[in-house]
Motif scaffolding. Structure first.
Motif, PDB file in Angstrom:
ATOM      1  N   SER A 124       0.661  -6.123   2.892  1.00 46.11           N
ATOM      2  CA  SER A 124       0.048  -4.926   2.805  1.00 46.11           C
ATOM      3  C   SER A 124      -0.759  -4.551   4.377  1.00 46.11           C
ATOM      4  O   SER A 124      -1.525  -5.689   4.545  1.00 46.11           O
ATOM      5  CB  SER A 124      -0.901  -4.703   1.652  1.00 46.11           C
ATOM      6  OG  SER A 124      -1.278  -3.382   1.634  1.00 46.11           O
ATOM      7  N   ASP A 137       0.733  -1.195  -0.182  1.00 48.45           N
ATOM      8  CA  ASP A 137      -0.011  -0.090   0.135  1.00 48.45           C
ATOM      9  C   ASP A 137       0.894   1.082  -0.155  1.00 48.45           C
ATOM     10  O   ASP A 137       0.597   2.420  -0.690  1.00 48.45           O
ATOM     11  CB  ASP A 137      -1.036   0.189   1.190  1.00 48.45           C
ATOM     12  CG  ASP A 137      -0.198  -0.096   2.582  1.00 48.45           C
ATOM     13  OD1 ASP A 137       0.766  -0.688   2.511  1.00 48.45           O
ATOM     14  OD2 ASP A 137      -0.953  -0.105   3.601  1.00 48.45           O
ATOM     15  N   GLN A 138       1.930   1.191   0.596  1.00 52.26           N
ATOM     16  CA  GLN A 138       3.009   2.172   0.707  1.00 52.26           C
ATOM     17  C   GLN A 138       3.740   2.342  -0.416  1.00 52.26           C
ATOM     18  O   GLN A 138       3.809   3.536  -0.901  1.00 52.26           O
ATOM     19  CB  GLN A 138       3.873   2.288   1.762  1.00 52.26           C
ATOM     20  CG  GLN A 138       3.176   2.576   3.398  1.00 52.26           C
ATOM     21  CD  GLN A 138       2.552   3.996   3.360  1.00 52.26           C
ATOM     22  OE1 GLN A 138       3.277   4.975   3.427  1.00 52.26           O
ATOM     23  NE2 GLN A 138       1.321   4.195   3.716  1.00 52.26           N
ATOM     24  N   THR A 157      -6.284  10.125   7.999  1.00 53.40           N
ATOM     25  CA  THR A 157      -7.248   9.241   7.839  1.00 53.40           C
ATOM     26  C   THR A 157      -7.584   8.183   9.123  1.00 53.40           C
ATOM     27  O   THR A 157      -6.300   8.187  10.127  1.00 53.40           O
ATOM     28  CB  THR A 157      -6.942   7.951   6.782  1.00 53.40           C
ATOM     29  OG1 THR A 157      -5.744   7.275   7.248  1.00 53.40           O
ATOM     30  CG2 THR A 157      -6.712   8.862   5.592  1.00 53.40           C
ATOM     31  N   ARG A 161       7.245   4.509   9.548  1.00 54.50           N
ATOM     32  CA  ARG A 161       6.562   3.063   9.015  1.00 54.50           C
ATOM     33  C   ARG A 161       7.291   2.078   9.411  1.00 54.50           C
ATOM     34  O   ARG A 161       8.664   2.049   9.105  1.00 54.50           O
ATOM     35  CB  ARG A 161       6.459   3.425   7.305  1.00 54.50           C
ATOM     36  CG  ARG A 161       5.615   2.405   6.671  1.00 54.50           C
ATOM     37  CD  ARG A 161       4.082   2.687   7.017  1.00 54.50           C
ATOM     38  NE  ARG A 161       3.537   1.756   6.267  1.00 54.50           N
ATOM     39  CZ  ARG A 161       2.035   1.607   6.091  1.00 54.50           C
ATOM     40  NH1 ARG A 161       1.291   2.683   6.593  1.00 54.50           N
ATOM     41  NH2 ARG A 161       1.319   0.506   5.831  1.00 54.50           N
ATOM     42  N   LEU A 165       1.450   4.620  -2.552  1.00 55.21           N
ATOM     43  CA  LEU A 165       1.225   5.638  -2.046  1.00 55.21           C
ATOM     44  C   LEU A 165       2.507   6.595  -2.421  1.00 55.21           C
ATOM     45  O   LEU A 165       2.282   7.945  -2.644  1.00 55.21           O
ATOM     46  CB  LEU A 165       0.906   5.520  -0.577  1.00 55.21           C
ATOM     47  CG  LEU A 165       0.743   6.992   0.089  1.00 55.21           C
ATOM     48  CD1 LEU A 165      -0.691   7.474  -0.333  1.00 55.21           C
ATOM     49  CD2 LEU A 165       0.584   6.739   1.497  1.00 55.21           C
TER      50      LEU A 165
END
Length: 375
Positions: free
Chosen positions: A181, A153-154, A319, A301, A157
């Motif tokens: 992910s 996912d990163q 979020t 992260r 992004l």
């Protein structure tokens, strides 16, 4: 169920035991047999679920130390995560003679080139530095049997899609591909299916205990008074180890300067801080020589530091998923944790989204009267 039941060899079991790891987590139970059997896997799991060992352990079982070639590759979006995975891999290498190379930017490429003169069985890399090596001809991925795309996912992004495509073109078409992910939005799932062949989907629901063992509070403030309010809260709490999240590098630097001026034992990490300095800062924090670490989301992260007792959301995350990811850095392994979020009027939209996601109203915290008077 123990690691031997999953087919993990005795030397690796002993290494795990020395680190206090005796029972596999849910994602390890599900993924290890599949990966050992060379199946493609798409796995969704939050940080803190043991996903790194879920792919490292079967990789170590499948790598042949006597074959002089790179047999496994792990691609990860940030240098911190590459470093953390490398630390875990080096621990496992004590139980099996496997040579590991971390290839990431921010470090002198010369030391990586020197290490590449010997046999490297496993490479852990960020996309940019790995492509640099591929183009120099210093890394050969022709014999790679398994590729792990961590934090897919990163990767999306942070705009690494083209780099990942280029890297995979340099590996054999019949390779095993593993995608891990934290979230599985439609675009992430589509990417994962694009890279894998007939994959098995493994989904580990976020453990409710992560939230249930964390006391969450909110302080209503304004942007003007936010730094003062935070400092008063820190004086009141005096946490053992705390991470303070800021939304941008500039905000992190400004807060660092204010806290330093007030005498707090604090450091800051973000992508503009030199890599060797970041590594020193993280070591100091892990060793509890530092009390406070200010971090941006990208720099943090993959941080998995035991003993973090408090998380402060200086800036409200964009979020609810980022909020849950941030506060999951405390309250690990059943320990209690505490988080406090500083909400200004401009943050109400994001704050309301977080409360809706949690399906609860977060309690408001009031500063102690004597502290308020000193403002």
């Amino acid at each position: 169920m123990n690691f031997k039941d999953l087919g993990i060899s005795e030397p690796l079991v002993q290494v795990l035991k020395k680190s206090g790891i005796t029972t596999p987590t849910s994602i390890q139970e599900e993924c290890i047999p599949l990966i050992k059997d060379y199946k493609d896997v798409i796995a969704q799991a939050q940080t803190g679920t043991g996903k790194t060992l879920a792919f490292l352990l079967p990789l170590f079982e499948n790598i042949s130390p006597d074959v002089c070639a790179t047999q496994a590759l792990i691609i990860t979006p940030t240098r911190e995560l590459a470093l953390q995975i490398t630390e875990e891999a080096n621990q496992l290498a004590k139980g099996k003679a496997i040579n590991v190379l971390a290839a990431y930017g921010g470090r002198n490429i010369g030391s990586q080139l020197n290490k590449l003169k010997g046999t490297i069985h496993l490479i852990i890399a960020t996309p940019g530095r790995l492509i640099d090596h591929i183009e120099r001809g210093t890394i050969d991925l022709n014999k790679v049997k398994t590729v792990v795309i961590d934090e897919a996912d990163q990767m999306l992004l942070m705009g690494f899609r083209n780099e990942v495509d280029q890297i995979l073109r340099a590996t054999p078409r019949n390779r095993q591909t593993l995608c891990f992910s934290a979230t599985m939005a439609p675009n992430v799932k589509k990417l994962a299916y694009h890279y894998t062949y007939s994959p098995t989907m493994v989904t580990i629901e976020p453990k409710k205990v992560t939230i249930d063992t964390i006391r969450q509070e909110v302080i209503e403030t304004t942007d003007r008074w936010k730094a003062d309010t935070l400092c008063q809260v820190l004086e009141e709490d005096n946490p053992f180890l705390a991470i303070i999240f800021a939304r941008t590098k500039r905000r992190a630097d400004e807060l660092f300067a204010k806290m330093k001026k007030r005498g707090f034992n604090v450091q800051v990490i973000h992508s503009d801080i030199a890599q060797n300095k970041r590594e020193r800062i993280l070591k100091s924090f892990r060793d509890a020589d530092l009390q406070y670490l200010i971090a941006t989301d990208v720099a943090s992260r993959g941080l998995d530091i035991s003993g973090v007792t408090h998380i402060y959301n200086y800036d409200v995350p964009e979020t609810p998923e980022i909020y849950i990811h941030r506060i999951g850095r405390t309250g690990r392994a059943g320990e209690d944790g505490y988080t406090c979020m500083f909400v200004a009027p401009k943050d109400n939209l994001e704050f309301n989204m977080i409360e809706r996601k949690l399906r609860r109203n977060l309690p408001k915290r009031q500063l102690k009267e004597e502290l308020r008077k000193t403002k």
